[in-house]
Each structure stands twice: as structure tokens, then as C-alpha cells.
Write an enzyme that holds these catalytic residues in place. Structure first.
Site, mmCIF file in Angstrom:
data_model
loop_
_atom_site.group_PDB
_atom_site.id
_atom_site.type_symbol
_atom_site.label_atom_id
_atom_site.label_comp_id
_atom_site.label_asym_id
_atom_site.label_seq_id
_atom_site.Cartn_x
_atom_site.Cartn_y
_atom_site.Cartn_z
ATOM 1 N N SER A 150 0.836 -1.207 0.000
ATOM 2 C CA SER A 150 0.000 0.000 0.000
ATOM 3 C C SER A 150 0.866 1.251 0.000
ATOM 4 O O SER A 150 0.390 2.348 0.227
ATOM 5 C CB SER A 150 -0.922 0.000 1.224
ATOM 6 O OG SER A 150 -0.159 -0.127 2.412
ATOM 7 N N GLU A 161 -18.719 21.799 -15.261
ATOM 8 C CA GLU A 161 -19.151 20.463 -15.693
ATOM 9 C C GLU A 161 -18.282 19.395 -15.044
ATOM 10 O O GLU A 161 -18.772 18.330 -14.640
ATOM 11 C CB GLU A 161 -19.076 20.346 -17.219
ATOM 12 C CG GLU A 161 -20.116 21.210 -17.910
ATOM 13 C CD GLU A 161 -19.842 21.369 -19.389
ATOM 14 O OE1 GLU A 161 -19.529 20.368 -20.051
ATOM 15 O OE2 GLU A 161 -19.940 22.497 -19.888
ATOM 16 N N ASN A 167 -1.717 -2.663 13.185
ATOM 17 C CA ASN A 167 -3.168 -2.436 13.138
ATOM 18 C C ASN A 167 -3.579 -1.170 13.892
ATOM 19 O O ASN A 167 -4.397 -0.385 13.398
ATOM 20 C CB ASN A 167 -3.918 -3.641 13.701
ATOM 21 C CG ASN A 167 -3.696 -4.881 12.847
ATOM 22 O OD1 ASN A 167 -3.115 -4.788 11.761
ATOM 23 N ND2 ASN A 167 -4.146 -6.027 13.333
ATOM 24 N N ASN A 187 -17.055 27.427 -23.245
ATOM 25 C CA ASN A 187 -17.719 26.381 -22.461
ATOM 26 C C ASN A 187 -17.381 26.467 -20.967
ATOM 27 O O ASN A 187 -16.248 26.739 -20.604
ATOM 28 C CB ASN A 187 -17.304 25.004 -22.972
ATOM 29 C CG ASN A 187 -17.752 24.760 -24.399
ATOM 30 O OD1 ASN A 187 -18.784 25.282 -24.829
ATOM 31 N ND2 ASN A 187 -16.982 23.991 -25.140
ATOM 32 N N LYS A 202 -7.859 3.814 2.500
ATOM 33 C CA LYS A 202 -7.079 5.041 2.258
ATOM 34 C C LYS A 202 -7.243 5.550 0.834
ATOM 35 O O LYS A 202 -7.428 6.753 0.627
ATOM 36 C CB LYS A 202 -5.608 4.790 2.603
ATOM 37 C CG LYS A 202 -5.387 4.731 4.113
ATOM 38 C CD LYS A 202 -4.021 4.260 4.500
ATOM 39 C CE LYS A 202 -3.828 2.760 4.386
ATOM 40 N NZ LYS A 202 -4.808 1.952 5.154
ATOM 41 N N LYS A 246 -17.591 29.066 -29.528
ATOM 42 C CA LYS A 246 -17.909 28.451 -28.239
ATOM 43 C C LYS A 246 -17.061 28.964 -27.079
ATOM 44 O O LYS A 246 -15.886 29.235 -27.210
ATOM 45 C CB LYS A 246 -17.716 26.927 -28.319
ATOM 46 C CG LYS A 246 -18.762 26.192 -29.109
ATOM 47 C CD LYS A 246 -20.176 26.309 -28.557
ATOM 48 C CE LYS A 246 -20.379 25.443 -27.335
ATOM 49 N NZ LYS A 246 -20.344 24.008 -27.640
#
Ligand code: ARG
Length: 435
Positions: free
Chosen positions: A22, A289, A109, A284, A324, A282
Site C-alpha cells: 500500500s 461540468e 493495526n 464552455n 485510504k 464556443k
């Protein structure tokens, strides 16, 4: 060399090692991991579980590792299983025997549970400040266009006149509740699991209150099984973050609408808009979005956490390593969304004329017209019906409530007099509502 080398006769398979690792995700907790270890070692020495000298050597070694990671002198090994393993192995490499005493009375742990809580506490504070910043931006825009009247909508149909300040004010309220949720979740999260060990605590005479205090926790978790099994705080935070994204997504959706030629209530600054590769005209609202789209990620993170946890027997299970990725992604996503929205809102140009124009169509003062008749003594239901007839009349003859002659009003109900025109003026409509 693995932590569990004694029991095993072979190195882990390479792919299995990568799958199990990890480190790519939990490297970001290196400071918290080191701080947790320093608190633990300090307590072990204070309790006489390890010697003062070993305690000091461990703490110095850990501080040095922290400095070296920050400066870039020490690179975190991508092949390490996790950040806990890496830090402990590096410490032992550097200071020898004493390093091997650090893990006395502790398990990964409870260690990982501490690290995640400390990391998320920091994340909460950072996000809290960002959300406050967004609230200030919205409030600033509302103050800047205080007098602007716009149509309020229900079913996306023009409903009643409101002010732009009231509209933005609704988002200020939502985000203020979000701050409350963050604070609340943080309060419940801020208790120390350290000392829970693998699951059953430890037989060493540790001082859990001391480590809790050293790490800025409000106390420690009484039940050691719960201490290592609990990820409620991740789920609570992911819920709070999801609700924030609901709010950001709704705001974004409205800005998308407002930017369209159909509305043109606002214009985003060029620096916060994008163009088209083919259509030269255009402009945008991509940012909004994307915020709307990214809400899906955060909801997904919440579902991930709920699903990972729901079937797990107590106590720690490796499934929990997935927590995580989900919760960090949720924080990263919300933070970048808020951070991007702030300057976009700050530079957004509002076009009050267009709002006013839209507010003038659609009979949004019809309720006020009915209320006017009520003030003349008519029951509301009758006033509602008479006003409905007047609206129908206007639609047929191409008039508005403002332009319809008084005779026409009187034909429908003789309680009307010239005062109706004052009553239906949009400025008066919003003023009467205290906006
Ligand atoms: N990398 C692990 C995690 O993130 C740390 C805890 C490992 N504990 C264990 N018993 N394998 O959850």
C-alpha cells in the site's frame, strides 16, 4: 526482508508483493506515521518499557528520517509493503538495535489507525479553510450584486421574483452546514486507537492517555477491538464530502445553465472557461461540468468504503487497506473542486439586466397579484382563481401583468384598483419578502 521473516522460508512473489503493498497510497502519511511512532517511543521510555537511551535514539532517528524524506534526501522505497514497514526498517538500518524496540507493545493495526486519523484530521482542517473561502466568495458576489432581481424557479419554471443575493445565499447556508458536518465528524474521529495493539491491547504497562495527549487526541478508544476495527470516521467523512459534492454539483449545474445563451445571467472569465476545437464561437463552462462530474467519484468513494466494511468480521482485515485510496481520493477531489471554484466565482461577471429581463416575463408576480386581492378582503382561493384568469387574459392578448390596463383587471374582479401596479412591481415583491 519482511517483518515476518522468522515464520517464512521464502521471499514473497514479486506480483504478490506489489498487490499486497500500500506504499503508493500510504506514503503520504509518512509524517503522521513518524509522529505516531515518536509518541509511542516517548511513552515506552517514560514507562520504563524501553531505556531512556533507546527512547532518545529512536526519537532522534525518527526526526532525522522525517527531515530526510521532506528534503528529498531519503526516497521512500516503492517496493516496501507500507509506510510503517519502511520507516521502521530505515530506523533500524540507521540506529541498529534500539530501532528494533520501537514496535514493542504495538501492532501495525493500531499504528495504521492512528496514522489515518491524524492524516484525515489535517485534511479536514485544509478542506475546512477552503470551504470557508468558497463561502466568502459566494457572499462577496452576493454583496456585489445586492439589488439584482432574478426569477426564482420551481420545476425550472419561473416562479416568484427573488434576489441574486438570496440565490447565492442558499449555497452559503448549505456550505455552512457542510462545515458543521466536518467539525462534527472530526470530533468523533479525534480519539486515539494507539494501544489497541493487534486487537487485544497489550500486556506491557503502556500509558494510552499519554500517547493520546502527545498526538493531540481528545482521549483514547476504550475497546481495543473497536480501536483497530473502526473506520466509521472514514465513512462519516466520505458522507460529509459527498454532501459537499452534491452542493458543488448543484451550484455547477446552475452556473452551466446561467452561462447558456438561453439564460445569460452570468459570464465566466476567459481564464476559467474553455473553447471548442471546431466551433469558433464556443465558450464552455468546463470547470463547472467537471465539478458536476467529479461528484460521482466522491459518491463512489463513499460506496467503496461502505462496501469494504460491511461484511468484515472484527477485528483488522486486509480489506481495510482499501480505505485510504477511497478517502484520500475523496478529499483530493473535493479540495481541488473547491479550490478551482473559488477564483472562478470571484471573477464571474453577473449580468443583472438579463436576470431582470427574465424576471419580467413569466408572470412571476402573479402570487403577489393574488395577495393584493387578499389584502382587499378576498379569500386566497378566490384571489388565486381571479389572478389565474388575468394571466390567461394576458397570454391571449400578449400583455404582461404590468402592461394590462386596469379596465381589464376590473372585468375579472372589481376589487382591483390602480394600487395593483405598485403591488406587482418586482422591486416591491422582493422587498416585501425581506430580500
Ligand atoms: N498497510 C496496512 C493497511 O493499510 C497496514 C496494516 C497492516 N496490518 C496487517 N495486519 N497486515 O491497512
Amino acid at each position: 526482508m519482511k517483518l515476518w521473516a522468522g515464520r517464512f522460508s521464502k521471499e514473497a512473489d514479486k506480483k504478490t508483493n506489489d498487490f499486497n503493498s500500500s506504499i503508493a497510497t500510504d506514503s503520504r502519511m509518512f509524517e503522521e506515521d513518524i509522529n505516531g511512532s515518536i509518541a509511542h517511543a516517548t511513552m515506552l521510555a517514560a514507562q520504563g518499557i524501553i531505556s531512556k537511551e533507546d527512547g532518545a535514539a529512536i526519537c532522534e532517528g525518527l526526526e532525522q528520517i522525517k527531515r530526510d524524506i521532506i528534503s528529498g534526501e531519503l526516497l521512500i522505497d516503492p517496493n516496501a509493503e507500507d509506510i510503517h514497514t519502511f520507516v521502521e526498517a530505515t530506523l533500524t538500518q540507521r540506529i541498529g538495535q534500539a530501532g528494533k524496540r520501537l514496535h514493542t507493545g504495538r501492532s501495525r493495526n493500531d499504528q495504521v489507525a492512528v496514522d489515518v486519523r491524524l492524516t484525515l484530521r489535517k485534511e479536514c482542517d485544509a478542506l475546512y479553510a477552503l470551504v470557508k473561502g468558497l463561502i466568502a466568495s459566494l457572499q462577496g458576489k452576493a454583496d456585489e450584486y445586492k439589488g439584482a432581481i432574478m426569477p426564482g424557479y420551481t420545476h425550472l419554471q419561473r416562479a416568484q421574483p427573488i434576489t441574486f443575493a438570496t440565490h447565492l445565499g442558499a449555497y452559503v447556508e448549505m456550505l455552512t452546514r457542510d462545515l458543521g458536518r466536518l467539525e462534527d465528524a472530526k470530533k468523533r474521529m479525534n480519539v486515539s486507537p494507539l494501544g489497541s495493539g493487534a486487537l487485544a491491547g497489550t500486556t506491557y504497562p503502556i500509558d494510552r492517555a499519554m500517547t493520546a495527549e502527545l498526538l493531540g487526541f481528545d482521549g483514547y478508544m476504550k475497546n481495543t477491538l473497536d480501536g483497530v476495527s473502526d473506520r466509521d470516521f472514514c465513512i462519516e467523512l466520505a458522507s460529509a464530502l459527498s454532501i459537499i459534492m452534491v452542493h458543488l454539483s448543484r451550484l455547477s449545474e446552475e452556473i452551466v445553465l446561467w452561462c447558456s445563451w438561453e439564460f445569460k445571467f452570468v459570464e465566466l472569465d476567459d481564464a476559467f472557461s474553455t473553447g471548442s476545437s471546431i466551433m469558433p464561437q464556443k465558450k464552455n463552462p468546463d470547470i463547472t461540468e467537471l465539478v458536476r462530474g467529479k461528484s460521482g467519484r466522491v459518491f463512489g468513494d463513499l460506496i467503496t468504503l461502505l462496501t469494504v466494511m460491511k461484511g468484515l468480521p472484527l477485528a483488522y482485515n486486509k480489506d481495510m487497506q482499501e480505505d485510504k485510496d477511497a478517502i484520500f481520493d475523496a478529499f483530493d477531489t473535493v479540495k481541488i473542486c473547491v479550490d478551482t471554484l473559488i477564483p472562478m466565482i470571484d471573477t464571474m461577471r453577473v449580468i443583472p439586466e438579463n436576470m431582470r429581463k427574465a424576471a419580467a416575463g413569466g408572470f412571476i408576480n402573479a402570487t403577489d397579484c393574488a395577495d393584493y386581492l387578499v389584502s382587499k378582503g378576498l379569500p386566497f382561493r378566490d384571489a388565486y382563481k381571479a389572478t389565474g384568469e388575468i394571466v390567461a387574459l394576458c397570454i391571449k392578448s400578449g400583455e404582461t401583468l404590468e402592461s394590462l390596463p386596469l379596465e381589464k383587471y376590473k372585468e375579472v374582479c372589481d376589487l382591483f384598483d390602480s394600487g395593483v401596479y405598485e403591488a406587482i412591481k418586482l422591486e416591491n415583491c422582493v422587498k416585501r419578502r425581506g430580500m
